[in-house]
Design an enzyme around this catalytic site. Sequence first.
Site, PDB file in Angstrom:
ATOM      1  N   ARG A 105       0.868  -1.184   0.000  1.00  0.00           N
ATOM      2  CA  ARG A 105       0.000   0.000   0.000  1.00  0.00           C
ATOM      3  C   ARG A 105       0.904   1.232   0.000  1.00  0.00           C
ATOM      4  NH1 ARG A 105      -2.240   3.163   4.685  1.00  0.00           N
ATOM      5  NH2 ARG A 105      -4.022   4.312   3.860  1.00  0.00           N
ATOM      6  N   HIS A 149      -2.780  11.185   0.600  1.00  0.00           N
ATOM      7  CA  HIS A 149      -2.423  10.812   1.977  1.00  0.00           C
ATOM      8  C   HIS A 149      -1.810  12.054   2.651  1.00  0.00           C
ATOM      9  CE1 HIS A 149      -1.215   7.251   4.695  1.00  0.00           C
ATOM     10  NE2 HIS A 149      -0.823   8.326   5.347  1.00  0.00           N
ATOM     11  N   GLU A 195      -7.602   8.937   5.799  1.00  0.00           N
ATOM     12  CA  GLU A 195      -7.919   9.604   7.054  1.00  0.00           C
ATOM     13  C   GLU A 195      -8.403  11.047   6.902  1.00  0.00           C
ATOM     14  OE1 GLU A 195      -4.712   9.123   9.858  1.00  0.00           O
ATOM     15  OE2 GLU A 195      -5.033   6.966  10.008  1.00  0.00           O
ATOM     16  N   ASN A 340      -7.760   2.342   9.665  1.00  0.00           N
ATOM     17  CA  ASN A 340      -6.423   2.346  10.264  1.00  0.00           C
ATOM     18  C   ASN A 340      -6.611   2.209  11.766  1.00  0.00           C
ATOM     19  OD1 ASN A 340      -5.586   2.856   7.681  1.00  0.00           O
ATOM     20  ND2 ASN A 340      -5.106   5.017   8.023  1.00  0.00           N
ATOM     21  N   GLU A 413      -4.017   0.027   8.104  1.00  0.00           N
ATOM     22  CA  GLU A 413      -2.843   0.291   8.945  1.00  0.00           C
ATOM     23  C   GLU A 413      -3.062  -0.344  10.302  1.00  0.00           C
ATOM     24  OE1 GLU A 413      -1.741   4.438   9.274  1.00  0.00           O
ATOM     25  OE2 GLU A 413      -2.046   4.769   7.129  1.00  0.00           O
TER      26      GLU A 413
HETATM   27  C1  GAL Z   1      -1.737   7.198  10.535  1.00  0.00           C
HETATM   28  C2  GAL Z   1      -1.291   7.782   9.218  1.00  0.00           C
HETATM   29  C3  GAL Z   1       0.052   7.306   8.769  1.00  0.00           C
HETATM   30  C4  GAL Z   1       1.046   7.086   9.889  1.00  0.00           C
HETATM   31  C5  GAL Z   1       0.411   6.434  11.078  1.00  0.00           C
HETATM   32  C6  GAL Z   1       1.316   6.270  12.285  1.00  0.00           C
HETATM   33  O1  GAL Z   1      -2.695   7.994  11.136  1.00  0.00           O
HETATM   34  O2  GAL Z   1      -2.205   7.465   8.192  1.00  0.00           O
HETATM   35  O3  GAL Z   1       0.498   8.183   7.778  1.00  0.00           O
HETATM   36  O4  GAL Z   1       1.803   8.174  10.175  1.00  0.00           O
HETATM   37  O5  GAL Z   1      -0.726   7.114  11.489  1.00  0.00           O
HETATM   38  O6  GAL Z   1       1.437   7.441  13.013  1.00  0.00           O
END
Ligand code: GAL
Length: 518
Positions: A105, A149, A195, A340, A413
């Site tokens: 991804r 993103h 997000e 995520n 995530e």
């Molecule tokens: C998420 C974000 C990522 C990464 C992750 C860890 O919210 O999508 O880019 O930074 O947190 O902090």
Amino acid sequence: MERQCNRWWSPVLLWALLIVLAAVAPVSSISRDDFPTGFVFGAGSSAYQVEGAAAEGGRTPSIWDTYAHEGRTADKRTGDVAADQYHKYKEDVKLMHDMGLDAYRFSISWSRLIPNGRGPVNPEGVQYYNNLINELKKYGIEPHVTLFHFDLPQALEDEYSGVLSPNIVEDFTAYADVCFKEFGGSVKYWVTINEPNVYSIQGYDLGNFPPNHCSSSLASFYGLNCTKGNSSVEPYVAGYNLLLSHASAASLYRKKYQPKQKGYIGITLFAPWVEPFTALPEDIAAANRVLDFLIGWFVDPIVCGRFPFVMRKLVGSRLPSFKPEESAILRGSFDFIGFNHYMEFSVQAATSNPDDNLRDWYTDVNFKIPQTNVTKALVSKDPPTIPLAPWAMQRLLDYIRDKYGNPPVFIHENGYPEYNIDPTTTEYNYHDEHRATYMRDYIESMLLSIRNGSNVRGYFAWSFVDSFELVDGYRNRYGLIGVNFSVQNRTRYRRYSGDWYSKFLKPMHIGEDIEMWM
Ligand code: GAL
């Protein structure tokens, strides 16, 4: 013959023992064979966080370049070089292959592809992403691509205040059109926006993400350094325009590309699980409100074409309302939803009513986080303080299944942060066993929800390589692959967690690695 006779062990017995171990040991743990056929396991990244080459190949700054160059990150460093994936993509794809990933991804840098945010397309940008995609395909690794993103082209922020303007809808759709046209022959999984809930809250309520907007009253309240803003209104305007941008791009994809390209499109949200601190009805109501303000804010519109009732009631006229044609284009504008998920926190009802002069997303939701939890869940500093709450993954997925009619879902995530690593001693640290434990437990929790009928299609660890971790700079690491950010070459080294994931993903051979499962 002599030696044969003297041997204290018998090969037959040894094989029998190994077969018993292989049969019994995995029962106490999980393996990828427990997952439905076609279930995807991968790992992820985002453009500004790993690519580097910030001023190369025709790329122009995004709002994250501006933020980092203003010295706002914890270590005052920038993503100028980051993990240098722009130059090292071949090495990275080989590492993905060695690890056994099904999918990668990543996101496209809008300002690398269309340097002014709109208008002419940069051929070098097209070339770079085609190279990366082709390299992935060469190894049979499926690209899952996010269009946006966090890294909005600075040009669009300067020209019309980015996502606060309705202009964003047309420009995002035109950018998405270029991506579908150039890469859609090979890319079958598209995420429009990563997000949007975080982008709206951190960018426009708290102001600790670019473009650093918040009300001046809040800036002093939270001790933040905002340039301008209106936390009462702007988070909701940003959210609304992001939703319309998503719907417009998804509609374009469905009409113009999906029939031929046969891919799928969705949106991805930040989704912690929120638990009531006590069984008191007001705490249960507070937890439900937080879920509606955090997740329902974006999922209700794409499922039902309207914002959650509780948001409309509490935010009132500050919450934009959808025109009938907007509701229509939003409703059903996804083939899957990404979540995520990292953590759980519990909430209580706020003890006082919100001050009408200080209304923002937080006071609108009207909740508080018990102090013990704040320190544990939201400001974890040193490992291993992130609360291990793998059961929360199952609860989140069960909630989505039950509340939204069991849509197809990806965990986009999930991962374990290590804060404040001392680069002089742990730069090459291999021993992140806690991260492997975290992943195993969360994957197992996801499996429980799948067994209870949740429609989960894949899991992506965050992150494949150590990255520029946004506000934390390089003080916070998530990588299955470590990166030495002190050397120009950005050397990679696979951590224990990467080894664990690899062994989880590759079929076990009898006699090998049995200790992984014990
Ligand atoms: C998420 C974000 C990522 C990464 C992750 C860890 O919210 O999508 O880019 O930074 O947190 O902090």
